[in-house]
Design a protein around this motif. Structure first.
Motif, PDB file in Angstrom:
ATOM      1  N   UNK C   7      38.762  57.709  41.669  1.00  0.00           N
ATOM      2  CA  UNK C   7      38.380  56.507  41.242  1.00  0.00           C
ATOM      3  C   UNK C   7      39.706  55.820  40.667  1.00  0.00           C
ATOM      4  N   UNK C   8      39.827  54.442  40.851  1.00  0.00           N
ATOM      5  CA  UNK C   8      41.143  53.762  40.292  1.00  0.00           C
ATOM      6  C   UNK C   8      40.979  53.913  38.731  1.00  0.00           C
ATOM      7  N   UNK C   9      39.727  53.997  38.359  1.00  0.00           N
ATOM      8  CA  UNK C   9      39.498  54.127  36.957  1.00  0.00           C
ATOM      9  C   UNK C   9      39.029  52.781  36.012  1.00  0.00           C
ATOM     10  N   UNK C  10      39.264  51.626  36.664  1.00  0.00           N
ATOM     11  CA  UNK C  10      38.761  50.484  36.015  1.00  0.00           C
ATOM     12  C   UNK C  10      38.100  49.548  36.943  1.00  0.00           C
ATOM     13  N   UNK C  11      37.303  48.723  36.251  1.00  0.00           N
ATOM     14  CA  UNK C  11      36.628  47.655  36.851  1.00  0.00           C
ATOM     15  C   UNK C  11      36.802  46.188  36.450  1.00  0.00           C
ATOM     16  N   UNK C  12      36.942  45.287  37.285  1.00  0.00           N
ATOM     17  CA  UNK C  12      36.976  43.876  36.585  1.00  0.00           C
ATOM     18  C   UNK C  12      35.945  43.216  36.321  1.00  0.00           C
ATOM     19  N   UNK C  13      35.818  42.728  35.098  1.00  0.00           N
ATOM     20  CA  UNK C  13      34.470  42.058  34.582  1.00  0.00           C
ATOM     21  C   UNK C  13      34.921  40.548  34.374  1.00  0.00           C
ATOM     22  N   UNK C  14      34.272  39.915  35.313  1.00  0.00           N
ATOM     23  CA  UNK C  14      34.799  38.514  35.230  1.00  0.00           C
ATOM     24  C   UNK C  14      33.645  37.424  34.939  1.00  0.00           C
ATOM     25  N   UNK C  15      33.689  36.807  33.801  1.00  0.00           N
ATOM     26  CA  UNK C  15      32.615  35.653  33.185  1.00  0.00           C
ATOM     27  C   UNK C  15      33.137  34.317  33.692  1.00  0.00           C
ATOM     28  N   UNK C  16      32.576  33.960  34.881  1.00  0.00           N
ATOM     29  CA  UNK C  16      33.183  32.755  35.407  1.00  0.00           C
ATOM     30  C   UNK C  16      32.872  31.406  34.655  1.00  0.00           C
ATOM     31  N   UNK C  17      31.723  31.415  33.922  1.00  0.00           N
ATOM     32  CA  UNK C  17      31.152  30.579  32.879  1.00  0.00           C
ATOM     33  C   UNK C  17      32.426  30.168  31.860  1.00  0.00           C
ATOM     34  N   UNK C  18      32.762  31.305  31.242  1.00  0.00           N
ATOM     35  CA  UNK C  18      33.858  31.205  30.342  1.00  0.00           C
ATOM     36  C   UNK C  18      35.308  31.499  30.628  1.00  0.00           C
ATOM     37  N   UNK C  19      35.404  31.828  32.065  1.00  0.00           N
ATOM     38  CA  UNK C  19      36.887  32.051  32.546  1.00  0.00           C
ATOM     39  C   UNK C  19      37.268  32.968  31.705  1.00  0.00           C
ATOM     40  N   UNK C  20      36.434  34.034  31.413  1.00  0.00           N
ATOM     41  CA  UNK C  20      37.082  35.382  30.715  1.00  0.00           C
ATOM     42  C   UNK C  20      37.197  36.487  31.817  1.00  0.00           C
ATOM     43  N   UNK C  21      38.044  37.147  31.878  1.00  0.00           N
ATOM     44  CA  UNK C  21      38.169  38.459  32.573  1.00  0.00           C
ATOM     45  C   UNK C  21      38.968  39.412  31.723  1.00  0.00           C
ATOM     46  N   UNK C  22      38.008  40.668  31.827  1.00  0.00           N
ATOM     47  CA  UNK C  22      38.396  41.694  30.924  1.00  0.00           C
ATOM     48  C   UNK C  22      38.296  42.990  32.134  1.00  0.00           C
ATOM     49  N   UNK C  23      39.174  44.110  31.527  1.00  0.00           N
ATOM     50  CA  UNK C  23      38.752  45.294  32.072  1.00  0.00           C
ATOM     51  C   UNK C  23      37.625  45.966  31.800  1.00  0.00           C
TER      52      UNK C  23
END
Lengths: 621, 174, 618, 172
Positions: C7-23
């Motif tokens: 595994x690369x080890x992380x996933x991108x979590x993207x909230x388009x409504x709030x334009x929020x991007x987290x790992x």
């Protein structure tokens, strides 16, 4: 009959619509082999002492379409076209790769001699042990591609009709002429397979003068039986191994050379040989390969060299133009020689020259010559009917067409570079010498795309100057001994010299022996057979005429341009050494037993069993 | 043991050198004889080269058609074998073949069909050796596609022409 | 948390409504249990939506768009991405995979996947690099066909990368995108990649469209994830390729020879909306495609030597310039035989057109065939359509494809997919259209029929009990054997055409991950866990459609009609056999006789979290 | 050992990119496409262009290096990078007519095909798979090599026309 020969030749009298089978004695075959050698001998037999008076485009002028004993059996099938050359007045063994050669042999014939002139356009159709003249009125005027397409269908249909029950008839082999040949463009080519040409010698016009549009053959027999079949088969395999190992040729053909010869060896015609160097990367092999080569391994019958690559333009105004690569010669002559460095334009002009039935070397040489005359102010815009420019595709597209149809200035240029120089000089009230300095030919034959000035190419000092085939780059002279087993041999045994280089000469000669059973040797070819053929050709060349006689020594020379210093590139300033030329020319004559003016001596003629020439030569001495 | 084999054909890769014909005829006839070759390379237009040989249709219409039982299937290779003694040169096999592949031999006038050289086809040998791979051997069970290779080579060339030359390809074969 | 191997080890979590991007990361247990792709996506969906499943509109902002690799992605031959979310067509989940360079680009950028929630205000695309994700304006891309999208994005992204860091030449990114069909929320639209590859089943193109998400591009420069036993993986990699290279018939013929032979030999190809499954149109044979159209005969995706693909290009005539792959068997069938079209050039054009529109070459073409049958039966008229929709008329099918993609006229109804369109047209026309709708649980059926029982893929319950409905890439056999097949491949995320012995694949998986997994454990635990979770979602369904146990666990009615032609004439799917095997299937998986997972099963599979929802259904 | 060169026959490239994997296995010990000395550009599906050092006969990259970090291998004629000397200045890839060298994603040093010392891994896997897109030839220097050092997008544009005809003019 010695091995390798089908055993009979056709003699076609076009005036009388008469076709006969003839044979030649074993001795003649052993002495002249086939192709270039045999054609010269038969030409002599037909014309003899009257050679000087005979117009090559007259009905009595013979035209030979010959194979040789090695044709189709040794890799690289070819046909040899010959006769009295309308450009050199001597003979040229002009070869082209074509399935006609092997089909003719399978049909039971080693060659055809045409005499006379048909009263309307015809083609000769050769089938198993039979031949007939067929009306070609409907083909006259057609370009190469259409001729080929129509003939293919027509002949296949006809053969199917005649013998429907054998399964599918495979396509026939053929040579033909385009409009240039029909309109007697003096240096027109005999064409095959849309982009193959027997170019040197101008035999396209000779065919045209006879109203002969094409020669077509379809045979169903075996290739001729050979003297030592098992050895031949082993040698055949071995030869192919050598050919298959030539990876650069197989990968690049000669189509990578348009850039490399210019950039590296500086011996490529540029703007009618005003330069021989360029470093135009746009003109490199990979640019052709990546965009245009739709088939990268393309070969003729029984060949694994694959020097050919099928090119096709897929877009733009020239969409649909198809040719081979272009090979180096046409890359140079229909490219750099016109100041054109765009692969697409080069493919178009090469394909156009082929379709019109020009020789892609000689015709464009003349076109380049004409544009230099314009550059020098000798020819005007009015003479062309437009403003010709180096590097301009339209210019050369137009000139090639005007030549092929003898329109406007094209009618003059259609006489070939050498004769055109005289005609234009007369037109413009100038001395011929003023124009001849721009005419890059040797003995009426425009010089191939390899210069001698840098001395870095395979052509040097007397390569053309001493050659009995003038500017022909496929048959250059070296020392009168080693070269005799080269082109003189391959053109007479009739196979492609691209299947010759890279194969040990001893193997080739063993191959020849296994086929024919002749007790031949390499030394024998270099000292007797080769010299016999070349001496006969030389004699015919010197007899010349009518209205054209080459002057010994003076005409055994390079074009004036080859003595000008190279103006650019790594070899800037270098030029062909006249002193070396003079000295090597004498040595060449000496080796061949010719006198110091290049006329064969009586002893030599006797030694080579050419005594029949003595009378004519005595007159010249 | 020889397994059923088939000769795959990659038309684009054929150079037109016709060594396959020479190798075939050397094997079967002892000498170079293109027209007697069991594979013939049709070339209706330069650049369009189509090796034409038996494609071993699953239903062997040629064998079905023969009234004299002169044709049979080689149990090892699946090739069609001609009994030249029994053959009457009637040509029925030729007409039955969807690609008109069989020919009457130019020498004895008998039906001429690829016999896969008993399992080691010489045409494939020389083609692979030369690096073309236009003809290659495939070891596989008979399948229905084979029949589609039994097609008039001029029709095949028409298709190939369009692939190679684009629209121009529509014009190059009459 | 320790990074699991592979595994690369992380996933991108993207909230388009709030334009929020987290790992984000997932517990190692989840990874071991669900692996990646299809399995992990289902788990993520449950974790984030859970019991509210039935109320969530798949095309609303509450749904998730999930694009995941798996631990084998890029490392095992045949790199793929797995797209999932609540399916707009089945209301369950589908692990919908497509070959694309996007998958390993994502992983070399350091991410195993992207989870997109919410809805962007205006069209956007997401760009993923080692620096993370970025939301970028895609207004200029909105409305572009697939071909144009690729061209513009390639250029634009390469320029952006170059401006960020000069390294010499940047190689182009990998991407997934939607065409007009996805943008216009054509329910069964695809997520597209590489011009002619599609994650088709599930209708995730419309899901992307509903989020105003035109594309996700990724460009990574890192190595592929480290593995547990690198030396073993290297050897297995070589060995696997030896198997692929030996697959001579795939390499020569792709699946592009199937359009003639599947019909002729197996009699299992959709012909005129499955009215027939047999034809003998030689014009449609593989060699006819190959000789005239295949301009590249060995074409593959990252790290694959199978070369099932062949680049086809129409060079002349009306459809000049159409480019596609093969067409592969599915599109040959669905955009060819299924339309009564047996001309290769027309087939290539229609396949390329549907790809370019971003519609599904299987699902969408099924709907188009459905419409044509309604026309044949006089239910849909020239007036409804604006033109005649005759079998074999490529022009007409060209038109209907565009109407659907742009939701124009009758296309707006058909854009709901075959099942929903059938419901609506039944209502509109007062004629029962359902018998002509060839789907299972809203998912149009792949181009392999069950009636002849001669097809190599699909039999009796192949589709009927499949948690992915008509998806031919995930056919059911017996609830045991297939679980180490597609369910595994879609979760490990590689291409099922990268065929090697199953033992080799599992050794490969072990060498990558270090998990103590076996074929048996996948058949008994991991596989059933994933399938049972998917089944639960499917049973929950909603909000517009809820599938009825047993009744909907069945083949389309047409599959019980006798085959009208061909060597299998008269033959049909055995209803009794379906019933019997359906029960056996439920039993094997530990579901009750209505196909609802039992409490014991849920406990055994560590799916206790589903118990509450399943109780409600029992 | 004679001078060697890797022929590229673009039409034959399937885009499988095993060459990149094999190269990175050899040089990096693991799968790492972006660190591979050969990179397959694919600006449009179907148009795949393997991009690697073409060993120009005049080695502009070697000439350009201000710190003598590049040299020509005497046996193979490959360009060898002295990673200790390299300052990541980028002069080499700017000098290269095809922008072939690139900065390694990890150490940021100039990265160029070293022909694996004479037995290139990319060629082996390409040949093994029957593509023969990358092949090894043993032959002398040629001015033509330089012409293979060309921007891969430009190459792809040409290739597209050959493959797709007029349509090829639109796709890149």
């Amino acid at each position: 009959m010695p091995g390798g020969y089908a055993g009979k030749w056709l003699e076609v009298d076009l005036s009388k619509d008469k076709i006969e089978e003839v044979t030649y004695s074993d001795k003649i075959l052993e002495q002249y082999f086939g192709g270039r050698g045999l054609a010269a001998k038969i030409a002599w037999d037909k014309v003899g002492d009257k050679w000087s008076e005979m117009d090559p485009l007259a009905p009595e002028s013979p035209l030979m379409v010959y194979t040789g004993p090695m044709t189709a059996i040794y890799p690289g099938t070819r046909i040899c076209v010959s006769g009295k050359s309308p450009v050199s007045m001597g003979t040229v063994g002009s070869t082209a790769a074509t399935e006609l050669a092997n089909e003719m042999k399978s049909a039971g014939y080693d060659g055809v001699t045409f005499m006379g002139k048909a009263d309307k356009p015809v083609y000769l159709l050769i089938t198993d042990n039979s031949a007939e003249l067929v009306d070609a009125s409907h083909l006259w005027g057609l370009d190469g591609e259409k001729t080929l397409i129509k003939l293919n269908k027509e002949v296949t249909d006809e053969l199917t009709k005649r013998k429907p029950n054998v399964g599918l008839w495979k396509d026939p082999g053929m040579i033909y002429i385009g409009p240039a040949g029909e309109n007697l463009i003096r240096n027109a080519a005999v064409l095959a397979k849309i982009c193959h040409a027997a170019g040197y010698g101008g035999y396209g016009s000779l065919m045209g003068s006879k109203n002969l549009k094409a020669v077509v053959a379809k045979g169903r027999g075996t290739l001729p039986v050979v003297d030592a079949p098992e050895a031949t088969i082993l040698l055949w395999k071995k030869t192919h191994e050598h050919l298959m190992a030539r990876s650069a040729m197989r990968r690049q053909g000669t189509g990578y050379a348009g850039y490399a010869v210019g950039a590296d060896t500086s011996s490529e015609p540029i703007r009618n040989w005003q330069e021989e160097w360029h470093d135009e990367k746009s003109f490199g092999g990979p640019m052709f390969e990546t965009r245009f080569w739709v088939k990268k391994k393309w070969a003729d019958f029984n060949c694994t060299t694959n020097c050919m690559k099928v090119s096709c333009i897929k877009t733009g105004p020239w969409k649909g133009d198809i040719t081979d690569m272009p090979d180096y010669e046409l890359q140079a002559y229909c490219g750099t020689n016109f100041g054109i460095f765009d692969p697409e334009a080069n493919i178009h002009l090469s394909a156009l020259a082929d379709q019109l039935g020009h020789s892609g070397i000689n015709g464009p040489n003349t076109a380049g010559f004409a544009v230099e005359l314009h550059q020098r102010g000798i020819l005007s815009d009015e003479d062309f009917g437009f403003k010709p420019k180096w590097g301009d595709v339209e210019t050369f597209d137009k000139i090639l067409r005007m030549m092929a149809y003898r329109e406007g200035i094209g009618d003059v240029l259609a006489e070939g570079t050498y004769k055109a120089a005289f005609l234009i000089a007369k037109m413009k009230g100038k001395k011929p010498e003023e124009l001849l300095k721009y005419a890059v030919h040797v003995k009426g034959i425009e010089v191939g795309a390899h210069g001698t000035r840098s001395d870095a190419d395979y052509t040097h000092d007397i390569s053309y100057a001493a050659s009995v085939q003038g500017g022909d780059h496929t048959s250059v002279a070296s020392d009168g001994y080693n070269d005799m087993s080269g082109a003189v041999f391959t053109d007479s045994a009739v196979f492609c010299n691209f299947t010759y280089y890279g194969v040990p000469q001893s193997l080739v000669f063993d191959f020849a022996k296994a086929i024919t059973g002749f007790p031949m040797t390499l030394h024998g070819w270099r000292s007797v057979t080769g010299p016999r053929i070349v001496t006969l050709q030389k004699a015919l060349l010197m007899m010349g005429g009518p209205g054209l006689k080459w002057e010994p020594i003076k005409d055994d020379d390079n074009p004036p341009r080859f003595y000008e210093p190279l103006p650019s590139g790594p070899y800037k300033g270098k030029t062909t050494d006249k002193a070396v030329v003079d000295q090597k020319l004498q040595a060449y004559f000496d080796t061949l037993g010719w006198d110091n003016r290049g006329i064969p001596t009586k002893e030599t003629l006797k030694k080579l069993d050419l005594a029949f020439l003595e009378k004519s030569m005595a007159k010249l001495r | 043991m020889v397994k059923p084999i088939w000769i795959s054909r990659d038309y684009d890769a054929c150079s037109g050198c016709r060594r396959c014909e020479l190798a075939c005829s050397i094997h079967h006839e002892g000498w170079m004889w293109p027209e007697a070759s069991r594979v013939r390379v049709f070339m209706p237009f330069p650049g369009l080269e189509v090796p034409h040989l038996c494609s071993q249709c699953q239903d062997y219409p040629c064998i079905e058609s023969c009234k004299f039982d002169a044709l049979s299937i080689d149990p090892d290779t699946d090739a069609v074998i001609v009994d030249r003694e029994a053959c009457t040169s009637c040509g029925l096999c030729i007409t039955a073949c969807p690609g008109t592949v069989p020919t009457l031999h130019p020498g004895d006038n008998k039906a001429n069909i690829c016999d896969l050289c008993g399992g080691e086809p010489k045409c494939v040998e020389v083609c692979v050796e030369a690096g073309y791979n236009a003809l290659t051997i495939v070891h596989e069970e008979p399948n229905i596609h084979r029949k589609l290779y039994s097609r008039n080579p001029v029709d095949t060339a028409r298709d190939l022409a369009v692939k190679m030359f684009g629209e121009k390809g529509l014009e190059v074969i009459e | 948390m320790m990074t699991p191997r592979g595994y690369a080890g992380k996933f991108l979590d993207i909230d388009l409504t709030n334009e929020k991007i987290t790992n984000t990361t997932f517990p190692e247990k989840d990874l071991e249990q669900y692996f990646g792709g299809r399995g992990l996506a289902a788990k993520i969906l449950w974790d984030r939506i859970g019991e509210k499943w039935r109320e969530v509109d798949p095309l609303g902002p509450d749904n998730l768009f999930i694009a995941l690799g798996g631990p084998m992605t890029g490392i095992y031959p045949g790199g793929r991405i797995c797209i999932s979310g609540k399916s707009p067509v089945s209301n369950g989940t589908v692990g919908s995979t497509a070959s694309t360079e996007f998958a390993h680009e994502l992983r070399t950028a350091g991410y195993d996947g992207v989870i997109v929630s919410g809805r962007a205000e205006k069209p956007v695309y997401i760009m993923v690099t080692e620096e993370g994700g970025e939301i970028k304006d895609a207004s200029h891309l909105w409305g572009t066909m697939g071909e144009e999208t690729i061209k513009l994005l390639n250029k634009e992204v390469t320029r952006v990368l170059d401006s960020k860091k000069e390294i010499g030449l940047w190689k182009e990114p990998g991407m997934i995108y939607v065409g007009p069909a996805g943008e216009n929320m054509v329910r069964n639209a695809c997520v597209m990649t590489k011009l002619c590859h599609a994650a088709g089943y599930g209708g995730y193109g419309s899901l992307m469209g509903s989020k105003n998400l035109k594309a996700i591009v990724a460009k990574g420069r890192g190595a592929l994830p480290e593995v547990y036993a690198p030396e073993a993986v290297k050897l297995l990699w070589k060995r696997a390729h030896e198997h692929l290279i030996a697959n001579d018939s795939f390499r020569r013929q792709g699946t592009g020879y199937g359009g003639w032979s599947t019909a002729t030999s197996y009699s299992s190809e959709p012909v005129r909306n499955w009215q027939d499954e047999w034809h003998d149109e030689r014009s449609f044979g593989g060699p006819m495609f190959e000789t005239r159209f295949w301009v590249k005969k060995k074409w593959s995706d990252f790290n694959c030597t199978t070369n099932c693909m062949k680049v086809a290009c129409v060079k002349s005539g009306k459809w000049k310039g159409a480019i596609t792959d093969n067409p592969d068997y599915e599109l040959q069938a669905y955009c060819g035989a299924n339309f009564g079209v047996f001309d290769p050039a027309e087939n290539i054009h229609l396949s390329a057109l549907i790809d370019n529109l971003g519609h599904s070459g299987i699902g969408g073409a099924n709907t188009m065939g459905f419409a044509a049958e309604l026309y044949q039966r006089g239910i849909l008229t020239e007036e409804d359509l604006g033109f005649k929709l005759e079998w074999g008329d490529a022009e007409a099918f060209d038109k209907i494809a565009r109407l659907i993609a742009y939701r124009e006229g009758i296309g707006d109804v058909l854009a709901e997919g075959t099942y929903r369109a059938a419901l609506k047209l039944t209502e509109m026309k007062g004629v029962d259209c359902m018998p002509y709708a060839i789907h299972v649980k809203g998912i149009e059926i792949g181009a392999h029929g069950t009636r002849s029982d001669a097809d190599f893929l699909a039999h009796d319950i192949g589709y009927a009990v499949n948690v992915q409905g008509g998806d031919h890439t995930s056919i059911v056999r017996d609830g045991y054997h297939e679980l180490s097949g597609a369910v595994f491949a879609d979760s490990a995320v590689y291409c099922s055409f990268a065929r090697t012995p199953q033992e080799l694949i599992f050794d490969y998986a072990k060498a990558i991950t270090g998990y103590p997994l076996t074929i048996e454990s996948w058949r008994r635990e991991n596989g059933p866990r994933i399938v049972t979770l998917q089944k639960a979602f499917l049973l929950l369904g909603g909000p517009d459609v809820i599938w009825e146990p047993i009744k909907d666990d069945d083949n389309p009615e047409r599959f019980y009609a006798p085959l009208p032609t061909g060597p299998f004439k008269g033959r049909t799917t055995d209803r009794k056999l379906v019933e019997r095997r359906r029960l056996a299937y439920f039993e094997t998986l530990g579901w009750d006789d209505r196909g609802i997972p039992t409490k014991e099963t849920l406990n055994r599979l560590d799916l206790g979290y589903l118990e509450k929802s399943m109780t409600g259904l029992r | 050992m004679t001078s060697i060169w890797i022929v590229r026959d673009y039409e034959n490239c399937s885009g499988c990119r095993r060459c990149e994997l094999a190269c990175s296995f050899h040089h990096e010990g693991w799968m790492w496409p972006e660190a591979s000395r050969v990179r397959v550009f694919m600006p449009f599906p179907g148009v795949e262009v393997p991009h690697l050092c073409a060993q120009c006969d005049d080695y502009p990259c070697v000439e350009s290096c201000p710190v003598d970090a590049l040299s020509v291998d005497a046996d193979t004629t490959a360009v060898i990078v002295d990673r200790d000397a390299c300052t990541s200045c980028g002069a080499c890839y700017r000098a290269c007519p095809g922008t072939v060298p690139f900065l390694h994603p990890a150490d940021n040093k100039a990265t160029i095909c070293d022909l694996c010392g004479g037995d290139p891994e990319c060629v082996k896997v390409c040949k093994e798979a029957g593509y023969n897109c990358l092949r090894l030839v043993h032959e002398g220097m040629s001015p033509n090599r330089k012409l293979f050092s060309r921007n891969p997008i430009e190459v792809a544009k040409d290739l597209a026309v050959k493959m797709f005809g007029e349509k090829g003019e639109e796709v890149i």
